[in-house]
Design a protein around this motif. Structure first.
Motif, PDB file in Angstrom:
ATOM      1  N   LEU A 124      44.989  38.999  46.434  1.00 39.46           N
ATOM      2  CA  LEU A 124      45.890  38.166  45.636  1.00 39.46           C
ATOM      3  C   LEU A 124      45.097  37.295  44.674  1.00 39.46           C
ATOM      4  CD1 LEU A 124      48.375  36.961  48.421  1.00 39.46           C
ATOM      5  CD2 LEU A 124      48.678  38.864  46.806  1.00 39.46           C
ATOM      6  N   ASP A 125      45.625  37.111  43.469  1.00 31.88           N
ATOM      7  CA  ASP A 125      44.956  36.223  42.517  1.00 31.88           C
ATOM      8  C   ASP A 125      45.441  34.786  42.722  1.00 31.88           C
ATOM      9  OD1 ASP A 125      47.454  35.998  41.343  1.00 31.88           O
ATOM     10  OD2 ASP A 125      47.003  37.406  39.706  1.00 31.88           O
ATOM     11  N   ASP A 126      45.029  33.886  41.827  1.00 32.21           N
ATOM     12  CA  ASP A 126      45.356  32.465  41.986  1.00 32.21           C
ATOM     13  C   ASP A 126      46.860  32.197  41.931  1.00 32.21           C
ATOM     14  OD1 ASP A 126      42.690  32.004  42.181  1.00 32.21           O
ATOM     15  OD2 ASP A 126      42.433  31.431  40.062  1.00 32.21           O
ATOM     16  N   GLN A 127      47.626  33.063  41.258  1.00 30.14           N
ATOM     17  CA  GLN A 127      49.067  32.874  41.140  1.00 30.14           C
ATOM     18  C   GLN A 127      49.840  33.606  42.241  1.00 30.14           C
ATOM     19  OE1 GLN A 127      47.193  33.567  38.200  1.00 30.14           O
ATOM     20  NE2 GLN A 127      47.203  31.322  37.994  1.00 30.14           N
ATOM     21  N   GLY A 128      49.128  34.218  43.150  1.00 29.07           N
ATOM     22  CA  GLY A 128      49.784  34.926  44.245  1.00 29.07           C
ATOM     23  C   GLY A 128      50.224  36.325  43.893  1.00 29.07           C
ATOM     24  N   ALA A 129      49.829  36.813  42.713  1.00 26.33           N
ATOM     25  CA  ALA A 129      50.161  38.184  42.313  1.00 26.33           C
ATOM     26  C   ALA A 129      49.047  39.126  42.783  1.00 26.33           C
ATOM     27  CB  ALA A 129      50.326  38.258  40.798  1.00 26.33           C
ATOM     28  N   TRP A 130      49.372  40.432  42.761  1.00 26.54           N
ATOM     29  CA  TRP A 130      48.360  41.419  43.170  1.00 26.54           C
ATOM     30  C   TRP A 130      47.167  41.377  42.220  1.00 26.54           C
ATOM     31  CZ3 TRP A 130      48.942  42.710  47.844  1.00 26.54           C
ATOM     32  CH2 TRP A 130      50.182  43.026  48.403  1.00 26.54           C
ATOM     33  N   SER A 131      45.978  41.340  42.789  1.00 25.53           N
ATOM     34  CA  SER A 131      44.760  41.337  41.974  1.00 25.53           C
ATOM     35  C   SER A 131      44.425  42.758  41.536  1.00 25.53           C
ATOM     36  CB  SER A 131      43.591  40.771  42.797  1.00 25.53           C
ATOM     37  OG  SER A 131      43.281  41.653  43.871  1.00 25.53           O
TER      38      SER A 131
END
Length: 693
Positions: free
Chosen positions: A80-87
């Motif tokens: 997960l990235d910083d925004q909680g989306a898939w990296s």
């Protein structure tokens, strides 16, 4: 349902030495491909002749096995990235597993959350994946030497001329180069015909009908049985050498054993020369009497049936007669060449552009051999024989017999030297100095041959290392590994008091006279590292466990005799019935070593030993130390180890009763000094921390 799978690659004649490895490779690659593609099967058999490689897979499944599995991906933190989306890592993982990002989920493993994907794959029909699979197997094979033919890109051991590819009765649609797979195979080149393989299970029998024994084991059994029958019938002892049998096995498709003879006048030539000519040049098996003397007969194997076998035998006799006539002529001519004249010819043969001529090498061998003889303090007569043998050890390299049959180097040298009137010890050493030539061959029996052997081998190794030729990976063009192993074997078999470091220095002293290209200390260190694996291999061959070998070699391996003795003694303790008791000894030694590492370099002061346990340990050690050193000096490693082991109770008592790291600096340092003195001597036997229990 399941069907048999047959894949045959028809080729131009493949060199015999390549066939077995190629057959095994085809089998292994086929099995791996089937496993990777989830195609179950019953068994897999491999076949080969000089003209074909084949695999027969029994009961291969018609459909691949379905697969349903959870595949672990990166951790949640990475997925997960910083925004909680898939990296990008998570998206790449989903793509690699053939799923949508929405199908990813998290699961905890050992306290850490990871992203997972459910991977499902339905099996497809086996026949649909076979064309590309068989093609990948062929293109994935490798050989010592490859060929290209026509305008094709494929590199293979020999050009492909036909292919059979059947799954059940169905022909697999496969084309490689310009060859289309079918169901037609080829029989024996002269005795058989093209024949249709109606189904894979009939492959072996159908080819047998076309005069091809495709089963390697069956073909070998036929050859051996015919040879044994002939030997029994004639009362012969037929010398069947395994490597020649292996070669003949892959030169024929239908074997027929036959015999012939040659004029007994050829027996005046040394037996080894005749045998070499028959084996190496004609692929004949020599015939011996019960005492091992060569008889004027030979045995060979025809690629075909027994039709007109007598004429075939006569043809072989004619060819051999010409070969032996050449050998007889060379043998007679060589005896006209004086040894001194042969030595002069060595001056014009370059051994290596940076190491001089063969004559230069012989001079170095003589100088090193004389130094080894002096170091071993052998008697004056033997020392004289060493000098002479070293001087003439390579003279036969310029003879016609060795030029024609390189395998006879040393063998002909011994014969010619004896005929020239050299002393028996010298003549014998000319042959022996090449020993051991390969793994398993014995070391030179005589001390003269052993010393010249060492000199020759260490000259080659030190010379190559001095100019930067050091084996790496599989590259060893000068066979330095084999020669190093030979040195280790010679020293051990003769029980020589010749440390490796002394041998290195003797050779480097001689090479230094031509000025070394590289730093001497650097070369010496590389030589030690190079020999380490050879020594470890010897210990392994003697049945010594790997950790015991590591423990012993960590204490040094300069003295090979003592290294072998130390390894044998230690291995007996760690694998014997009293191993539990010896484990306590090792634990005591390791405690000593761990604390000794904290000591300064100071001597023990007996006046500062205030506790009874440390006084007792000190006294026992003062008694034991000279006994241990004497046993080790005399090469009695078992006694030396027993002397150390006897200290176990006192060491344990010391640790139970004495605070080593006392507050008083002087007392603490003195106790550490006692342990350091003890550890120093113990480490001469082995690094016991390397033992695995």
């Amino acid at each position: 349902m399941a069907k048999d799978l047959l894949f045959e690659i028809g080729l131009e004649e493949v060199p015999a030495r390549f066939v077995r490895a190629a057959m095994n490779q085809l089998k292994d690659k086929t099995a791996k491909w089937l496993d990777d593609e989830r195609i179950s099967y019953g068994s897999i058999e491999a076949y080969a002749t000089p003209r074909r490689l084949a695999v027969l897979v029994r009961e291969a499944a018609e459909v691949q096995t379905d697969v349903h599995e959870e595949v672990k991906g990166p951790s949640r933190k990475i997925a997960l990235d910083d925004q909680g989306a898939w990296s990008k890592a998570a998206l790449g993982f989903a793509r690699s597993q053939g799923v949508e990002p929405e199908q990813l989920f998290f699961k905890e493993l050992q306290g850490v959350e990871y992203v997972y994907a459910n991977k499902s794959s339905l099996g497809t029909d086996t026949i649909s994946v076979l064309p590309e699979g068989l093609r990948s197997i062929v293109f994935g094979m490798s050989f010592p030497k490859n060929m290209r033919w026509g305008a094709h890109e494929l590199r293979f051991v020999r050009p492909i001329r036909w292919m059979v590819a059947l799954f059940g009765t169905a022909i697999i649609p496969l084309q490689i180069t310009d060859v289309q797979a079918g169901n037609i195979t080829r029989g024996h080149r002269f005795l058989g015909q093209d024949t249709v393989i109606d189904e894979p299970a009939n492959y072996v029998e159908l080819l047998r009908g076309q005069q091809v024994i495709v089963d390697v084991n069956e073909r070998e059994q036929l050859i051996v049985a015919q040879i044994n029958e002939l030997a029994k019938e004639r009362g012969w002892n037929i010398a069947v050498k395994e490597d020649l049998l292996e070669e003949v096995l892959f030169l024929v498709e239908t074997p027929s054993v036959l015999s012939g003879g040659f004029d007994s006048s050829f027996l005046d030539i040394p037996q080894e020369a005749l045998i070499t000519s028959m084996r190496e040049h004609q692929r004949y098996f020599p015939v011996m009497d019960n005492e091992g003397a060569l008889l004027p007969y030979f045995v060979t194997v025809r690629n075909g049936n027994r039709a007109a076998i007598e004429q075939v035998a006569k043809g072989n006799e004619k060819v051999l007669r010409a070969r032996l006539s050449d050998a007889k002529f060379f043998y007679a001519e060589d005896q006209k060449l004086a040894i001194q004249d042969a030595l002069l010819k060595l001056e014009s043969i370059v051994y290596h552009e940076e190491l001089g001529t063969l004559s230069d090498k012989v001079a170095r061998i003589r100088a090193i051999a004389d130094r080894i003889a002096a170091a071993l303090a052998i008697d004056s007569e033997a020392a004289s024989d060493v000098s002479r043998a070293a001087d003439i050890c390579k003279f036969d390299l310029v003879t016609q017999m060795v030029y024609e049959f390189p395998e006879l180097q040393g063998i002909m040298g011994e014969d010619y030297a004896r005929k020239a009137g050299e002393r028996e010890a010298v003549a014998k050493a000319v042959f022996e100095h090449y020993q051991p030539r390969f793994a398993g061959e014995r070391a030179p029996a005589s001390i003269v041959g052993a010393i010249v052997s060492l000199a020759d081998k260490i000259d080659t190794i030190a010379g190559c290392f001095s100019i930067g030729i050091i084996p790496t990976g599989s590259q060893d063009p000068y066979a330095l590994r084999r020669q190093a192993a030979g040195i280790v074997q010679v020293i051990i078999s003769h029980g020589m008091a010749l440390p490796l470091g002394v041998l290195f220095d003797l050779a480097l002293d001689v090479h230094e006279q031509r000025s070394l290209k590289r730093n001497r200390d650097e070369i010496r260190k590389e030589l030690y590292d190079f020999f380490a694996l050879r020594v470890k291999n010897v210990l392994s061959e003697n049945g010594v466990r790997y950790d015991v070998a590591d423990a012993v070699m960590a204490s040094g391996y300069d003295d090979l005799r003592l290294t072998v003795e130390r390894a044998s003694a230690l291995f007996a303790r760690v694998s014997g019935t009293d191993r539990a008791e010896f484990k306590l000894v090792v634990e005591a030694f390791n405690r000593v070593a761990n604390l000794a590492a904290k000591a300064d370099s100071q001597a023990v002061n007996p006046a500062l030993l205030v506790e009874a346990a440390e006084q007792r340990l000190y006294e026992r050690w003062q008694e034991t130390k000279p006994q241990f050193e004497q046993a080790l000096t005399q090469g009695n490693a078992a006694e030396a180890l027993d002397r150390l082991a006897a200290l176990r109770v006192d060491i344990t008592s010391f640790f139970d009763s004495v605070m080593v790291m006392a507050e008083d600096d002087a007392i603490r340092a003195n106790r550490l000094a006692l342990l350091a003195d003890l550890s120093k001597e113990v480490s001469r036997s082995a690094d016991f921390a390397k033992l695995v229990w």
